[in-house]
Design an enzyme around this catalytic site. Structure first.
Site, PDB file in Angstrom:
ATOM      1  N   ASN A  93     -26.226  12.599  35.409  1.00 24.86           N
ATOM      2  CA  ASN A  93     -26.959  11.296  35.580  1.00 24.86           C
ATOM      3  C   ASN A  93     -27.214   9.756  36.872  1.00 24.86           C
ATOM      4  O   ASN A  93     -26.771  10.144  37.633  1.00 24.86           O
ATOM      5  CB  ASN A  93     -26.075   9.778  34.018  1.00 24.86           C
ATOM      6  CG  ASN A  93     -24.449  10.072  34.767  1.00 24.86           C
ATOM      7  OD1 ASN A  93     -23.965  10.909  35.139  1.00 24.86           O
ATOM      8  ND2 ASN A  93     -23.875   9.332  34.182  1.00 24.86           N
ATOM      9  N   GLU A 164     -37.018  17.443  33.876  1.00 26.70           N
ATOM     10  CA  GLU A 164     -37.410  17.656  32.830  1.00 26.70           C
ATOM     11  C   GLU A 164     -38.034  16.587  31.751  1.00 26.70           C
ATOM     12  O   GLU A 164     -37.443  15.301  32.265  1.00 26.70           O
ATOM     13  CB  GLU A 164     -35.699  17.594  32.281  1.00 26.70           C
ATOM     14  CG  GLU A 164     -35.519  18.278  30.459  1.00 26.70           C
ATOM     15  CD  GLU A 164     -36.055  19.276  30.473  1.00 26.70           C
ATOM     16  OE1 GLU A 164     -36.084  20.694  30.971  1.00 26.70           O
ATOM     17  OE2 GLU A 164     -37.421  20.007  29.891  1.00 26.70           O
ATOM     18  N   ALA A 226     -45.259  10.726  35.647  1.00 24.56           N
ATOM     19  CA  ALA A 226     -45.330  11.080  34.330  1.00 24.56           C
ATOM     20  C   ALA A 226     -45.020  10.394  33.048  1.00 24.56           C
ATOM     21  O   ALA A 226     -45.625  10.194  32.716  1.00 24.56           O
ATOM     22  CB  ALA A 226     -44.547  13.059  33.567  1.00 24.56           C
ATOM     23  N   CYS A 279     -34.354   6.276  29.893  1.00 24.54           N
ATOM     24  CA  CYS A 279     -35.954   6.635  31.189  1.00 24.54           C
ATOM     25  C   CYS A 279     -37.132   6.269  31.495  1.00 24.54           C
ATOM     26  O   CYS A 279     -37.130   5.408  32.994  1.00 24.54           O
ATOM     27  CB  CYS A 279     -35.874   8.273  31.475  1.00 24.54           C
ATOM     28  SG  CYS A 279     -34.128   9.117  30.823  1.00 24.54           S
TER      29      CYS A 279
HETATM   30  P1  NAD Z   1     -25.935  11.685  29.761  1.00 26.48           P
HETATM   31  O1  NAD Z   1     -25.335  10.822  31.169  1.00 26.48           O
HETATM   32  O2  NAD Z   1     -26.631  12.121  28.472  1.00 26.48           O
HETATM   33  O3  NAD Z   1     -24.876  12.815  31.325  1.00 26.48           O
HETATM   34  C1  NAD Z   1     -24.859  13.356  31.586  1.00 26.48           C
HETATM   35  C2  NAD Z   1     -23.983  14.460  32.201  1.00 26.48           C
HETATM   36  O4  NAD Z   1     -23.048  13.958  33.200  1.00 26.48           O
HETATM   37  C3  NAD Z   1     -22.823  12.937  31.587  1.00 26.48           C
HETATM   38  O5  NAD Z   1     -21.722  13.444  30.569  1.00 26.48           O
HETATM   39  C4  NAD Z   1     -21.772  12.544  32.610  1.00 26.48           C
HETATM   40  O6  NAD Z   1     -20.499  12.524  32.441  1.00 26.48           O
HETATM   41  C5  NAD Z   1     -22.224  14.499  33.548  1.00 26.48           C
HETATM   42  N1  NAD Z   1     -21.380  14.084  34.990  1.00 26.48           N
HETATM   43  C6  NAD Z   1     -21.487  12.429  35.533  1.00 26.48           C
HETATM   44  N2  NAD Z   1     -21.084  13.036  37.308  1.00 26.48           N
HETATM   45  C7  NAD Z   1     -20.690  14.438  37.159  1.00 26.48           C
HETATM   46  C8  NAD Z   1     -20.088  15.095  37.902  1.00 26.48           C
HETATM   47  N3  NAD Z   1     -20.417  14.905  38.902  1.00 26.48           N
HETATM   48  N4  NAD Z   1     -18.993  16.019  37.594  1.00 26.48           N
HETATM   49  C9  NAD Z   1     -19.581  17.085  36.570  1.00 26.48           C
HETATM   50  N5  NAD Z   1     -20.191  15.823  35.216  1.00 26.48           N
HETATM   51  C10 NAD Z   1     -20.824  14.553  35.903  1.00 26.48           C
HETATM   52  O7  NAD Z   1     -27.752  11.882  30.555  1.00 26.48           O
HETATM   53  P2  NAD Z   1     -29.108  12.494  30.480  1.00 26.48           P
HETATM   54  O8  NAD Z   1     -29.431  11.651  29.682  1.00 26.48           O
HETATM   55  O9  NAD Z   1     -28.547  13.333  30.438  1.00 26.48           O
HETATM   56  O10 NAD Z   1     -29.018  12.161  31.636  1.00 26.48           O
HETATM   57  C11 NAD Z   1     -29.596  12.800  33.319  1.00 26.48           C
HETATM   58  C12 NAD Z   1     -30.621  13.382  34.119  1.00 26.48           C
HETATM   59  O11 NAD Z   1     -31.641  13.765  33.352  1.00 26.48           O
HETATM   60  C13 NAD Z   1     -30.742  12.002  33.906  1.00 26.48           C
HETATM   61  O12 NAD Z   1     -31.112  11.383  35.854  1.00 26.48           O
HETATM   62  C14 NAD Z   1     -32.263  11.317  33.455  1.00 26.48           C
HETATM   63  O13 NAD Z   1     -32.916  10.472  33.702  1.00 26.48           O
HETATM   64  C15 NAD Z   1     -33.030  13.170  33.163  1.00 26.48           C
HETATM   65  N6  NAD Z   1     -33.503  12.734  31.941  1.00 26.48           N
HETATM   66  C16 NAD Z   1     -32.982  12.091  30.747  1.00 26.48           C
HETATM   67  C17 NAD Z   1     -33.998  12.622  30.096  1.00 26.48           C
HETATM   68  C18 NAD Z   1     -33.383  12.326  28.268  1.00 26.48           C
HETATM   69  O14 NAD Z   1     -34.760  12.565  27.488  1.00 26.48           O
HETATM   70  N7  NAD Z   1     -32.355  11.978  27.963  1.00 26.48           N
HETATM   71  C19 NAD Z   1     -34.708  13.536  29.650  1.00 26.48           C
HETATM   72  C20 NAD Z   1     -35.847  13.577  31.072  1.00 26.48           C
HETATM   73  C21 NAD Z   1     -34.758  13.463  32.305  1.00 26.48           C
HETATM   74  C1  UGA Z   2     -39.751  10.925  27.595  1.00 29.42           C
HETATM   75  C2  UGA Z   2     -40.887  11.255  27.722  1.00 29.42           C
HETATM   76  O1  UGA Z   2     -41.812  11.157  26.428  1.00 29.42           O
HETATM   77  C3  UGA Z   2     -40.172  12.273  28.546  1.00 29.42           C
HETATM   78  O2  UGA Z   2     -41.536  13.653  28.599  1.00 29.42           O
HETATM   79  C4  UGA Z   2     -39.225  12.559  29.421  1.00 29.42           C
HETATM   80  O3  UGA Z   2     -38.945  13.879  29.379  1.00 29.42           O
HETATM   81  C5  UGA Z   2     -38.469  11.796  29.199  1.00 29.42           C
HETATM   82  O4  UGA Z   2     -38.702  10.262  28.322  1.00 29.42           O
HETATM   83  C6  UGA Z   2     -37.223  11.355  29.927  1.00 29.42           C
HETATM   84  O5  UGA Z   2     -37.277  10.988  31.168  1.00 29.42           O
HETATM   85  O6  UGA Z   2     -36.890  10.997  29.831  1.00 29.42           O
HETATM   86  P1  UGA Z   2     -37.883   9.943  25.713  1.00 29.42           P
HETATM   87  O7  UGA Z   2     -37.688   8.688  26.426  1.00 29.42           O
HETATM   88  O8  UGA Z   2     -36.487  10.260  24.940  1.00 29.42           O
HETATM   89  O9  UGA Z   2     -38.821  10.889  26.080  1.00 29.42           O
HETATM   90  O10 UGA Z   2     -38.869   8.961  24.011  1.00 29.42           O
HETATM   91  P2  UGA Z   2     -40.748   9.148  24.069  1.00 29.42           P
HETATM   92  O11 UGA Z   2     -40.502  10.073  22.865  1.00 29.42           O
HETATM   93  O12 UGA Z   2     -41.602   9.742  25.064  1.00 29.42           O
HETATM   94  O13 UGA Z   2     -40.291   7.745  23.419  1.00 29.42           O
HETATM   95  C7  UGA Z   2     -40.005   6.532  24.523  1.00 29.42           C
HETATM   96  C8  UGA Z   2     -40.293   5.119  23.666  1.00 29.42           C
HETATM   97  O14 UGA Z   2     -41.563   4.877  23.633  1.00 29.42           O
HETATM   98  C9  UGA Z   2     -39.565   5.057  21.865  1.00 29.42           C
HETATM   99  O15 UGA Z   2     -38.554   4.016  21.843  1.00 29.42           O
HETATM  100  C10 UGA Z   2     -40.298   5.271  21.627  1.00 29.42           C
HETATM  101  O16 UGA Z   2     -40.331   5.173  20.363  1.00 29.42           O
HETATM  102  C11 UGA Z   2     -41.254   4.644  22.343  1.00 29.42           C
HETATM  103  N1  UGA Z   2     -43.391   4.773  22.077  1.00 29.42           N
HETATM  104  C12 UGA Z   2     -43.285   6.275  22.373  1.00 29.42           C
HETATM  105  C13 UGA Z   2     -43.943   3.722  21.440  1.00 29.42           C
HETATM  106  O17 UGA Z   2     -43.692   2.644  20.922  1.00 29.42           O
HETATM  107  N2  UGA Z   2     -45.327   4.359  20.895  1.00 29.42           N
HETATM  108  C14 UGA Z   2     -45.279   5.077  21.408  1.00 29.42           C
HETATM  109  O18 UGA Z   2     -47.103   5.567  21.107  1.00 29.42           O
HETATM  110  C15 UGA Z   2     -44.641   6.500  21.566  1.00 29.42           C
END
Ligand code: NAD
Ligand code: UGA
Length: 468
Positions: A93, A164, A226, A279
């Site tokens: 995270n 991602e 993005a 995010c």
């Molecule tokens: P998350 O909090 O769900 O998962 C992160 C995990 O990493 C936790 O389970 C934590 O315990 C573990 N962790 C932290 N430090 C650690 C260490 N030193 N060794 C081992 N484990 C450790 O977070 P997430 O939603 O999976 O997001 C991870 C990254 O991906 C973030 O940078 C986020 O911005 C990015 N990202 C998230 C999304 C999404 O949809 N959630 C999409 C694209 C990118």
């Molecule tokens: C978003 C991006 O879409 C992903 O490409 C990216 O990887 C991710 O963030 C990330 O970096 O974490 P996510 O947040 O999981 O994904 O979901 P979205 O579908 O993007 O929705 C985000 C928020 O916008 C939600 O609250 C959704 O309800 C809202 N939304 C989405 C709107 O209000 N209107 C829309 O037209 C679309």
């Protein structure tokens, strides 16, 4: 020649690390994938015999059922995972900093740094280290410095950026057929070779023309860009929704009309009660911080406005509820349908519902909440975090968590739709109407229900982006 990857370790078994590496394992039966995390409870859930996984994501269970124990493993033994792997994803995270320099804006890179130091300390052979977490531009540089300063002789580290793009709720379909996979590397012989090794992993199922290879810094910045541009579309449509409410235009018609322009396109133009999720806000604030650090205050202000508009949208919606209900909701019962930040996920991070409920509570209303996926403890945790000065028993006196939409609506004066769960389309509104106090209001924050039909039943309906 590029290293042929046979063992992958992913540090971080969260929303990204879990689904991403489970899909790699499924699609690459010849690669052993071990996902490690320090959080024992999370790892136990990934390993649970009855597949009670720590996150809800359509299709995920099926992937884990096929690959777990075959070439997919979950473990808390971080060191062993690192030591055995040729390629390591860092998927920890990176939340917004809460204190210190850049508090409220900058990304907290502590977890990335700790994971990187662990790799340097434990590795006894060369590794490709891949940034999967979303990080500020040039983080790979810091990772490289840390790795090189702490590595054992003979260990080489090549660093790649591979952000991602999956969205929650559609993670598995996004991973099966990504619009693109982005890999950034240094444009040196070694960097390009490492990039090839990772491309070859994805090439097991992603068409070659969708695997984009660029420089490291472009890759890092593209991820922030993005998300910033996606969020900006939502803030733009939400800003227009305010104009619609004041003029009689209908935001769905406007979105439809502008989305027909192929240059604009129809996706991501749904007006809402505000975007949530872990995010969008975090990454834009990160971009704002980056811009300010680079002495670009106008650029920073431009992006900051996307987040401010989102805050405004949430406030505007709460205010509309109060205004419509004769300027007071004190002592009234409000049913909030949906607590997750979007449908098809149990994730509540930055969910608009949290802000709405906090606002309703500060107006001294009673709130009934129902969400099909979010667990009770999570709701209490979010509501207490949002109101640090309000004692927990006070919050629990004002809020009731319900086990169905019908139960939440009983005896309520108003229903607020906060998340666009499909099951809310099947609500028997005639029945709901009978059980509610009159006048019975419906506030649709997601443009979900058929307002005309509800009005026929007798409801007073208020919809985002439409005049009252
Ligand atoms: P998350 O909090 O769900 O998962 C992160 C995990 O990493 C936790 O389970 C934590 O315990 C573990 N962790 C932290 N430090 C650690 C260490 N030193 N060794 C081992 N484990 C450790 O977070 P997430 O939603 O999976 O997001 C991870 C990254 O991906 C973030 O940078 C986020 O911005 C990015 N990202 C998230 C999304 C999404 O949809 N959630 C999409 C694209 C990118
Ligand atoms: C978003 C991006 O879409 C992903 O490409 C990216 O990887 C991710 O963030 C990330 O970096 O974490 P996510 O947040 O999981 O994904 O979901 P979205 O579908 O993007 O929705 C985000 C928020 O916008 C939600 O609250 C959704 O309800 C809202 N939304 C989405 C709107 O209000 N209107 C829309 O037209 C679309």
């Amino acid at each position: 020649a590029p290293v042929k990857v046979t063992k992958i370790c992913c540090i971080g078994a969260g929303y990204v690390g879990g689904p991403t590496c489970a899909v790699i394992a499924l699609k690459c039966p010849n690669i052993t994938v071990t996902i490690v995390d320090l959080n024992q409870a999370r790892v136990d859930a990934w390993n649970s015999p009855d597949f009670k996984l720590p996150i809800y994501e359509p299709g995920l269970e099926d992937v884990v059922r096929q690959a777990r124990g075959r070439n997919l493993f979950f473990s808390t033994d971080v060191d062993k995972g690192i030591e055995e792997a040729d390629l390591i994803f860092v998927s920890v995270n990176t939340p917004t900093k809460k204190s210190g320099v850049g508090a409220g804006f900058a990304a907290d890179l502590n977890y990335v740094e700790l994971a990187t130091r662990r790799i340097a300390q434990v590795a006894t052979s060369s590794k490709i280290v891949v940034e999967k977490s979303t990080v500020p531009c040039r983080t790979a540089e810091s990772m490289r410095t840390i790795l090189e300063a702490n590595s054992r002789p003979g260990c080489r580290f090549d660093i790649l950026s591979n952000p991602e793009f999956l969205a929650e709720g559609t993670a598995i379909t996004d991973l099966f057929a990504p619009d693109r996979v982005l890999i950034g590397s240094l444009q040196t012989e070694e960097g390009i070779s490492a990039c090839q090794s990772l491309s070859d992993v994805y090439a097991n199922w992603v068409p070659k023309e969708r695997i984009l290879t660029v420089g490291l810094w472009s890759s890092e910045l593209s991820k922030l860009a993005a998300n910033a541009m996606l969020a900006q579309r939502i803030s733009s449509i939400n800003a227009l929704s305010a104009i619609c409410e004041a003029t009689g235009a209908n935001i769905d018609e406007v979105a439809h009309a502008i989305g027909y322009d192929t240059r604009i396109g129809p996706k991501f133009l749904k007006a809402s009660v505000g975007f949530g999720g872990s995010c969008f806000q975090k990454d834009i604030l990160n971009l704002v911080y980056l811009s300010e650090s680079l002495h670009l205050p106008e650029v920073a202000a431009y992006w900051r406005q996307v987040v401010e508009m989102n805050e405004h949208q949430k406030r505007r919606f709460s205010k509309r509820v109060v205004d419509t209900m004769f300027n007071t909701i004190t002592g009234k019962r409000i049913a909030v349908l949906g607590f997750a930040f979007k449908a098809d996920t149990g994730d509540t991070r930055e969910s608009a519902a949290i802000t709405l409920i906090r606002d309703f509570q500060s107006e001294k209303a009673y709130v009934n909440v129902y969400d099909p996926q979010v667990v009770e403890d999570q709701i209490w945790a979010d509501l207490t975090e949002a109101q640090p000065l309000v004692p927990v028993d006070q919050i629990k006196k004002q809020v009731r968590i319900c086990s169905s939409a019908m139960e939440a609506c009983r005896d309520a004066e108003a229903v607020v739709i906060a998340t666009e769960w499909k099951e809310f389309l099947d609500i028997d509104w005639e029945e709901v109407y009978k059980t509610m106090n009159k006048p019975a209001f419906v506030f649709d924050g997601r443009l979900l229900v058929d307002a005309a039909k509800l009005r026929e039943i007798g409801f007073k309906v208020v919809t985002i982006g439409r005049p009252a």
